[in-house]
Design a protein around this motif. Structure first.
Motif, PDB file in Angstrom:
ATOM      1  N   ILE A   1     -16.130  15.923 -26.179  1.00 36.72           N
ATOM      2  CA  ILE A   1     -16.708  14.938 -25.269  1.00 36.72           C
ATOM      3  C   ILE A   1     -17.925  14.337 -25.957  1.00 36.72           C
ATOM      4  CG2 ILE A   1     -17.752  14.542 -23.009  1.00 36.72           C
ATOM      5  CD1 ILE A   1     -16.113  16.857 -21.931  1.00 36.72           C
ATOM      6  N   ASP A   2     -17.769  13.134 -26.467  1.00 40.83           N
ATOM      7  CA  ASP A   2     -18.832  12.460 -27.223  1.00 40.83           C
ATOM      8  C   ASP A   2     -19.430  11.368 -26.337  1.00 40.83           C
ATOM      9  OD1 ASP A   2     -20.509  11.506 -29.177  1.00 40.83           O
ATOM     10  OD2 ASP A   2     -18.975  11.407 -30.733  1.00 40.83           O
ATOM     11  N   TYR A   3     -20.183  11.808 -25.312  1.00 40.64           N
ATOM     12  CA  TYR A   3     -20.670  10.862 -24.302  1.00 40.64           C
ATOM     13  C   TYR A   3     -21.818   9.992 -24.808  1.00 40.64           C
ATOM     14  CZ  TYR A   3     -24.721  13.896 -23.422  1.00 40.64           C
ATOM     15  OH  TYR A   3     -25.876  14.624 -23.548  1.00 40.64           O
ATOM     16  N   LEU A   4     -22.393  10.359 -25.960  1.00 37.69           N
ATOM     17  CA  LEU A   4     -23.457   9.551 -26.561  1.00 37.69           C
ATOM     18  C   LEU A   4     -22.965   8.769 -27.779  1.00 37.69           C
ATOM     19  CD1 LEU A   4     -26.427  12.092 -26.375  1.00 37.69           C
ATOM     20  CD2 LEU A   4     -26.052  10.085 -24.938  1.00 37.69           C
TER      21      LEU A   4
ATOM     22  N   PHE B   1      -9.944   8.563 -25.369  1.00 33.04           N
ATOM     23  CA  PHE B   1     -10.058   7.918 -24.065  1.00 33.04           C
ATOM     24  C   PHE B   1     -11.471   7.377 -23.885  1.00 33.04           C
ATOM     25  CE2 PHE B   1      -7.005  11.373 -23.987  1.00 33.04           C
ATOM     26  CZ  PHE B   1      -5.866  10.739 -23.505  1.00 33.04           C
ATOM     27  N   ARG B   2     -11.541   6.114 -23.479  1.00 33.94           N
ATOM     28  CA  ARG B   2     -12.824   5.446 -23.301  1.00 33.94           C
ATOM     29  C   ARG B   2     -12.879   4.793 -21.913  1.00 33.94           C
ATOM     30  NH1 ARG B   2     -10.829   4.699 -28.369  1.00 33.94           N
ATOM     31  NH2 ARG B   2     -12.223   5.149 -30.152  1.00 33.94           N
ATOM     32  N   GLY B   3     -14.085   4.505 -21.488  1.00 32.82           N
ATOM     33  CA  GLY B   3     -14.263   3.773 -20.233  1.00 32.82           C
ATOM     34  C   GLY B   3     -13.624   4.469 -19.048  1.00 32.82           C
ATOM     35  N   THR B   4     -12.779   3.736 -18.348  1.00 30.99           N
ATOM     36  CA  THR B   4     -12.138   4.266 -17.138  1.00 30.99           C
ATOM     37  C   THR B   4     -10.797   4.944 -17.425  1.00 30.99           C
ATOM     38  OG1 THR B   4     -11.046   2.146 -16.700  1.00 30.99           O
ATOM     39  CG2 THR B   4     -13.228   2.497 -15.701  1.00 30.99           C
ATOM     40  N   GLU B   5     -10.392   5.014 -18.701  1.00 33.66           N
ATOM     41  CA  GLU B   5      -9.112   5.637 -19.031  1.00 33.66           C
ATOM     42  C   GLU B   5      -9.125   7.114 -18.647  1.00 33.66           C
ATOM     43  OE1 GLU B   5      -7.666   3.444 -23.086  1.00 33.66           O
ATOM     44  OE2 GLU B   5      -9.383   4.795 -23.248  1.00 33.66           O
ATOM     45  N   PRO B   6      -8.192   7.569 -17.826  1.00 35.05           N
ATOM     46  CA  PRO B   6      -8.175   8.986 -17.454  1.00 35.05           C
ATOM     47  C   PRO B   6      -7.680   9.847 -18.617  1.00 35.05           C
ATOM     48  CG  PRO B   6      -6.294   7.856 -16.483  1.00 35.05           C
ATOM     49  CD  PRO B   6      -7.129   6.792 -17.134  1.00 35.05           C
ATOM     50  N   VAL B   7      -8.344  10.976 -18.786  1.00 37.02           N
ATOM     51  CA  VAL B   7      -7.931  11.935 -19.810  1.00 37.02           C
ATOM     52  C   VAL B   7      -6.516  12.431 -19.516  1.00 37.02           C
ATOM     53  CG1 VAL B   7      -8.356  14.273 -20.664  1.00 37.02           C
ATOM     54  CG2 VAL B   7     -10.254  12.690 -20.405  1.00 37.02           C
ATOM     55  N   ARG B   8      -5.700  12.519 -20.546  1.00 35.07           N
ATOM     56  CA  ARG B   8      -4.359  13.080 -20.398  1.00 35.07           C
ATOM     57  C   ARG B   8      -4.347  14.464 -21.050  1.00 35.07           C
ATOM     58  NH1 ARG B   8      -2.622   7.974 -22.219  1.00 35.07           N
ATOM     59  NH2 ARG B   8      -1.503   8.857 -24.008  1.00 35.07           N
TER      60      ARG B   8
ATOM     61  N   LEU C   1      -5.470  16.229 -13.631  1.00 33.82           N
ATOM     62  CA  LEU C   1      -6.920  16.057 -13.654  1.00 33.82           C
ATOM     63  C   LEU C   1      -7.294  14.581 -13.630  1.00 33.82           C
ATOM     64  CD1 LEU C   1      -9.772  17.326 -14.078  1.00 33.82           C
ATOM     65  CD2 LEU C   1      -9.369  17.037 -16.541  1.00 33.82           C
ATOM     66  N   SER C   2      -8.272  14.250 -12.821  1.00 32.26           N
ATOM     67  CA  SER C   2      -8.826  12.899 -12.767  1.00 32.26           C
ATOM     68  C   SER C   2     -10.221  12.935 -13.384  1.00 32.26           C
ATOM     69  CB  SER C   2      -8.894  12.403 -11.317  1.00 32.26           C
ATOM     70  OG  SER C   2      -9.502  11.129 -11.261  1.00 32.26           O
ATOM     71  N   LEU C   3     -10.330  12.473 -14.628  1.00 29.05           N
ATOM     72  CA  LEU C   3     -11.599  12.509 -15.357  1.00 29.05           C
ATOM     73  C   LEU C   3     -11.607  11.428 -16.420  1.00 29.05           C
ATOM     74  CD1 LEU C   3     -14.306  14.003 -15.997  1.00 29.05           C
ATOM     75  CD2 LEU C   3     -13.002  15.310 -17.707  1.00 29.05           C
ATOM     76  N   SER C   4     -12.698  10.671 -16.475  1.00 33.70           N
ATOM     77  CA  SER C   4     -12.852   9.633 -17.486  1.00 33.70           C
ATOM     78  C   SER C   4     -14.270   9.685 -18.042  1.00 33.70           C
ATOM     79  CB  SER C   4     -12.580   8.247 -16.896  1.00 33.70           C
ATOM     80  OG  SER C   4     -13.619   7.875 -15.995  1.00 33.70           O
ATOM     81  N   VAL C   5     -14.476   8.979 -19.128  1.00 29.25           N
ATOM     82  CA  VAL C   5     -15.817   8.886 -19.696  1.00 29.25           C
ATOM     83  C   VAL C   5     -16.773   8.236 -18.697  1.00 29.25           C
ATOM     84  CG1 VAL C   5     -17.216   7.788 -21.487  1.00 29.25           C
ATOM     85  CG2 VAL C   5     -15.042   8.845 -22.091  1.00 29.25           C
TER      86      VAL C   5
ATOM     87  N   PRO D   1     -18.926   5.660 -26.233  1.00 32.35           N
ATOM     88  CA  PRO D   1     -18.623   6.994 -25.703  1.00 32.35           C
ATOM     89  C   PRO D   1     -17.123   7.204 -25.534  1.00 32.35           C
ATOM     90  CG  PRO D   1     -20.455   6.001 -24.512  1.00 32.35           C
ATOM     91  CD  PRO D   1     -19.882   4.926 -25.377  1.00 32.35           C
ATOM     92  N   LEU D   2     -16.673   8.403 -25.799  1.00 26.99           N
ATOM     93  CA  LEU D   2     -15.249   8.692 -25.683  1.00 26.99           C
ATOM     94  C   LEU D   2     -15.014  10.185 -25.555  1.00 26.99           C
ATOM     95  CD1 LEU D   2     -13.342   8.397 -29.097  1.00 26.99           C
ATOM     96  CD2 LEU D   2     -15.756   8.957 -28.869  1.00 26.99           C
ATOM     97  N   ILE D   3     -13.799  10.522 -25.136  1.00 26.69           N
ATOM     98  CA  ILE D   3     -13.317  11.894 -25.144  1.00 26.69           C
ATOM     99  C   ILE D   3     -12.101  11.930 -26.065  1.00 26.69           C
ATOM    100  CG2 ILE D   3     -12.359  13.799 -23.794  1.00 26.69           C
ATOM    101  CD1 ILE D   3     -13.736  12.600 -21.336  1.00 26.69           C
ATOM    102  N   THR D   4     -12.137  12.798 -27.055  1.00 23.01           N
ATOM    103  CA  THR D   4     -10.996  12.984 -27.944  1.00 23.01           C
ATOM    104  C   THR D   4     -10.280  14.271 -27.550  1.00 23.01           C
ATOM    105  OG1 THR D   4     -12.199  11.892 -29.748  1.00 23.01           O
ATOM    106  CG2 THR D   4     -10.210  13.115 -30.328  1.00 23.01           C
ATOM    107  N   VAL D   5      -8.991  14.160 -27.289  1.00 20.89           N
ATOM    108  CA  VAL D   5      -8.180  15.306 -26.889  1.00 20.89           C
ATOM    109  C   VAL D   5      -7.221  15.641 -28.031  1.00 20.89           C
ATOM    110  CG1 VAL D   5      -6.423  16.147 -25.275  1.00 20.89           C
ATOM    111  CG2 VAL D   5      -8.348  14.767 -24.433  1.00 20.89           C
TER     112      VAL D   5
END
Length: 207
Positions: free
Chosen positions: A143-146, A177-184, A191-195, A160-164
């Motif tokens: 989770i690279d929120y910065l 996944f960036r912005g409003t894209e839900p993590v898969r 799970l409902s989670l986005s950056v 900011p992004l989440i790399t899975v």
């Protein structure tokens, strides 16, 4: 401890000499490294933890999330303290280090490991990633929120992004996944989670 122990330590030596000072440490290539999460880092961890606990309970999954858990990779000179680890109740007792050390050394013990980037982002992308892959941990999130990671890891322009990372035939394949894209996630498919959810959780609530 960090100043006094200059020689390279094994993981067992690291545990034996662990100080009782309420601080947290990791072992990196035989060196003891203090873990000092910032306030925002802690808020992100707490927010994601709440989301995962809701999923575990809602879906009645055979998982639990310990307060503290070390991950010992195959190298005897390393021991990591991830921000979050989702352990599998069905396999955890098969891990020889769990009962006495709160440590996992088998990839099958964990369903998911999560690291939240900070100033030591290189460890998350370049050191822990290949070690978790080698262990066979099924899913790993950064989770690279910065947006601290190098462009080779998170793209350009940085955001900011989440790399899975998900294990396929012994190798990690990744999605970002960036912005409003839900993590898969294979571990938490509903799970409902986005950056943007994470960034919103960092904003002060109106009084």
């Amino acid at each position: 401890m960090v100043q006094a122990l200059e020689r390279s330590l094994t993981f067992d030596e690291f545990l034996e000499s662990y100080p009782d000072d309420e601080n947290l440490y990791e072992l990196m290539n035989g060196a003891v490294v203090p873990v000092k999460p910032t306030g925002p880092h802690g808020r992100v961890s707490a927010f994601v933890l709440r989301k995962l606990i809701v999923e575990v309970e809602k879906e009645d999954l055979p998982f639990f999330i310990p307060q503290t858990c070390y991950v010992k990779p195959q190298s005897d000179k390393a021991g990591y303290l991830p921000d979050l680890v989702v352990l599998d109740e069905r396999t955890i007792d098969e891990d020889p280090r769990w009962q006495k050390e709160s440590t996992i050394s088998k990839g099958t013990s964990a369903q998911l490991v999560i690291e939240i980037t900070s100033s030591n982002w290189r460890d998350d992308y370049e050191r822990k990633l290949p070690d978790y892959e080698e262990m066979g941990i099924a899913e790993y999130w950064i989770i690279d929120y910065l947006a601290l990671g190098a462009s080779r890891h998170i793209g350009s322009p940085k955001q900011p992004l989440i790399t899975v990372y998900q294990l396929l035939d012994g190798e990690y394949q990744f999605m970002q996944f960036r912005g409003t894209e839900p993590v898969r996630s294979q571990v938490f498919p509903n799970l409902s989670l986005s950056v943007d959810d994470i960034l919103a959780a960092l904003q002060p609530r109106p009084k």
